[in-house]
Write an enzyme that holds these catalytic residues in place. Structure first.
Site, PDB file in Angstrom:
ATOM      1  N   LYS A 164       0.772  -1.291  -0.063  1.00  9.39           N
ATOM      2  CA  LYS A 164       0.095   0.012   0.121  1.00  9.39           C
ATOM      3  C   LYS A 164       1.132   1.088  -0.108  1.00  9.39           C
ATOM      4  CE  LYS A 164      -1.709   2.817   2.159  1.00  9.39           C
ATOM      5  NZ  LYS A 164      -1.418   4.408   1.756  1.00  9.39           N
ATOM      6  N   GLU A 240       9.953   1.327  10.398  1.00 11.32           N
ATOM      7  CA  GLU A 240      11.145   2.404  10.062  1.00 11.32           C
ATOM      8  C   GLU A 240      10.534   3.695  10.204  1.00 11.32           C
ATOM      9  OE1 GLU A 240      14.160   1.976   9.143  1.00 11.32           O
ATOM     10  OE2 GLU A 240      14.174  -0.369   9.002  1.00 11.32           O
ATOM     11  N   CYS A 274      14.353  10.605   6.119  1.00 18.97           N
ATOM     12  CA  CYS A 274      14.547  10.371   7.552  1.00 18.97           C
ATOM     13  C   CYS A 274      16.042  10.195   8.051  1.00 18.97           C
ATOM     14  CB  CYS A 274      14.176   8.684   7.662  1.00 18.97           C
ATOM     15  SG  CYS A 274      15.152   7.368   6.841  1.00 18.97           S
ATOM     16  N   GLU A 375      11.088  16.581  13.884  1.00 16.19           N
ATOM     17  CA  GLU A 375      11.468  16.130  12.662  1.00 16.19           C
ATOM     18  C   GLU A 375      10.508  17.265  11.944  1.00 16.19           C
ATOM     19  OE1 GLU A 375      10.125  12.600  10.890  1.00 16.19           O
ATOM     20  OE2 GLU A 375      11.917  12.226  10.025  1.00 16.19           O
TER      21      GLU A 375
END
Ligand code: NAD
Length: 481
Positions: A164, A240, A274, A375
């Site tokens: 997905k 992750e 990331c 972040e």
């Protein structure tokens, strides 16, 4: 094994972030589509795929890897259209993922267990079996990389997959479906269902009782929602997640090399990586020099149309991310960090409708500021001074994340001392963002669960069964006396 229209989803328009205009129309799946995909994946697992020996799975994966490589240039263009990353960068990244599939193909027939010496009365051994049907959920920043890191090991292990992709960037995953089909994978082994996450295909996949494992790349808040909806069926999970990676530069480092790495990684993927080394910790004696160099280098970044090979940095991948980045730039200003470069949305020269932002630098920040803790996922570098090893390590570890870290020093003893104290899944010394299919990748703390790549990446798709067989056939009567 075929393209089908959505049963209860719809057709969705995908936006090109460099123009803000629709560039593709994609079928989005709903609950019924997920049911059909999971049923197909289960049937394939129970069918010929489940009985296929490892070396035959390896041959299929190799054929796919070769097809991927042959189509890599086109896939890079599609990824650029989908998420706006500069084509020169997309080529370098997307063009390497055939290696991931080849690496895992080479492991597909090496999933054997071991014999366990116990005593003469038994023969004990382990076997490793595929986890089963895997739901792979990927983010918008690196859709082809995240897919390779999941599909490679899952298929090598003998699992079947329902992929997905993120709603913002579904196009390249549809191309992967075509290539898996062309490579000769049996129907149902790889299924792709584009769709939304919450209240959409992602959530249905996560809650589905027929799915044995979810392999997810994305935000921590999404991982928590996935855990909740997957809890009833006690699935396996690998996560992750995000990072706020420290990039530590000591005064004894080769400063030019450190600057190449630190500036290159602070603005890579327009800040949407990331592994971004955006929290740059600089020894105080060289701090002013590093700030000055960052400002100069920000001025050299060519921001523009991502398909132009001269462009270094494209737009933010979607309008929400643009708004988020600009809001963090305001937060940084409000917190008292000094904005020394960038800070604005870029318009003019044909950029008006796209989601472009200047490479941005904040100096004289502290590690307590939100721009140093959260972040941002935009091209925002935050430079923080430190004094000595202990303070560098304390600052580096003072974060909820623990994905990657960089360290620059000319002292080999310091390289060992400091890297040994960093709580992160990947520590780079005198290099940065060096990632290979064979090097395990993943996070400590809020940056994730488990590892992708390396043999650890394969282990995450295997269950261990221990078998104990008596060599005597004798079993004592517990009630004999
Ligand atoms: P996201 O969490 O918003 O979305 C990721 C995927 O999850 C999408 O496919 C989305 O549709 C789906 N999703 C959303 N809600 C869901 C739900 N309730 N149930 C099931 N699926 C759901 O993440 P994003 O914004 O697409 O990606 C950016 C994030 O990914 C950043 O935090 C980044 O650091 C992280 N990331 C990590 C790595 C890594 O290897 N550690 C790599 C790339 C990106």
């Amino acid at each position: 094994g075929e393209f089908v229209p959505p049963a209860d989803g719809g057709m969705i328009e995908s936006i090109d972030p460099s123009t803000g205009e629709v560039w593709a129309t994609v079928a989005f799946g709903g609950r019924t589509d997920i049911d059909r995909a999971v049923a197909a994946a289960r049937a394939a697992l129970d069918g010929p795929w489940g009985r296929m020996p490892g070396h035959e799975r390896a041959a299929l994966l190799r054929r796919f890897a070769d097809l991927y490589q042959a189509h890599a240039a086109d896939l890079a263009v599609l990824e650029t259209r989908d998420n706006g990353r500069a084509l020169r960068e997309a080529r370098a990244d997307v063009g390497g993922h055939h290696n991931t599939y080849h690496w895992f193909a080479s492991l597909a027939d090496k999933t054997g267990g071991r014999t366990i010496p116990v005593d003469d009365s038994v023969h004990a051994f382990t076997s490793r079996l595929p986890v089963g049907v895997v739901g792979a959920i990927t983010p918008w920043n690196v859709p082809l990389m995240a897919a390779a890191w999941k599909l490679g090991p899952a298929l090598a292990a003998g699992c079947t997959v329902v992929l997905k992709p993120a709603e913002q960037t579904p196009v390249t995953s549809m191309e992967l479906a075509k290539l898996f089909h062309e490579a000769g994978f049996p129907p149902g082994v790889v299924n792709v269902v584009p769709g939304y996450g919450k209240d959409g295909a992602g959530e249905y996949l996560t809650a589905h009782p027929g799915v044995d494992k979810i392999a997810f790349t994305g935000e921590g808040s999404t991982a928590k929602a996935i855990l909740r909806s997957g809890a009833d069926s006690l699935k396996r999970f690998t996560f992750e997640l995000g990072g706020k990676s420290p990039h530590i530069i000591f005064a004894d480092a080769d400063i030019e090399q450190a600057l190449n790495a630190a500036t290159g990684s602070a603005w890579a993927l327009c800040g949407q990586s990331c592994a971004l080394g955006s929290r740059i910790l600089v020894e105080r004696s060289i701090y002013d020099r590093v700030v000055e160099a960052f400002v100069a280098r920000a001025g050299k970044v060519r921001v523009g149309q991502p398909l132009d090979l001269a462009t270094h940095m494209g737009p933010q991948a979607h309008a929400e991310q643009l708004a988020k980045t600009l809001s963090y730039i305001d937060i940084g200003r409000g917190e008292g960090a000094e904005l020394v470069a960038g800070g604005n949305r870029l318009t003019g020269s044909g950029l008006d409708k796209g989601y472009f932002v200047e490479p941005t630098v904040f100096a004289h920040a502290t590690n307590a500021m939100r721009i140093a803790r959260e972040e941002i996922f935009g091209p925002v570098a935050t430079l923080i001074p430190f004094e000595g090893e202990d303070e560098a390590v304390a600052m580096a570890n003072d974060t909820t994340y623990g994905l990657t870290a960089g360290l620059w020093t000319g002292d080999v003893g310091r390289a060992h001392r400091v890297s040994g104290r960093i709580r992160a899944g990947m520590v780079w010394v005198n290099t940065y963002r060096y990632i290979r299919w064979s090097t395990p990748y993943g996070g400590f703390k809020a940056s994730g669960w488990g590892r992708e790549n390396g043999t650890e990446g394969l282990d995450a798709y295997l269950e261990t069964r221990t078998t104990v067989i008596s060599t005597t056939g004798r079993f004592p009567d517990a009630y004999a006396n």
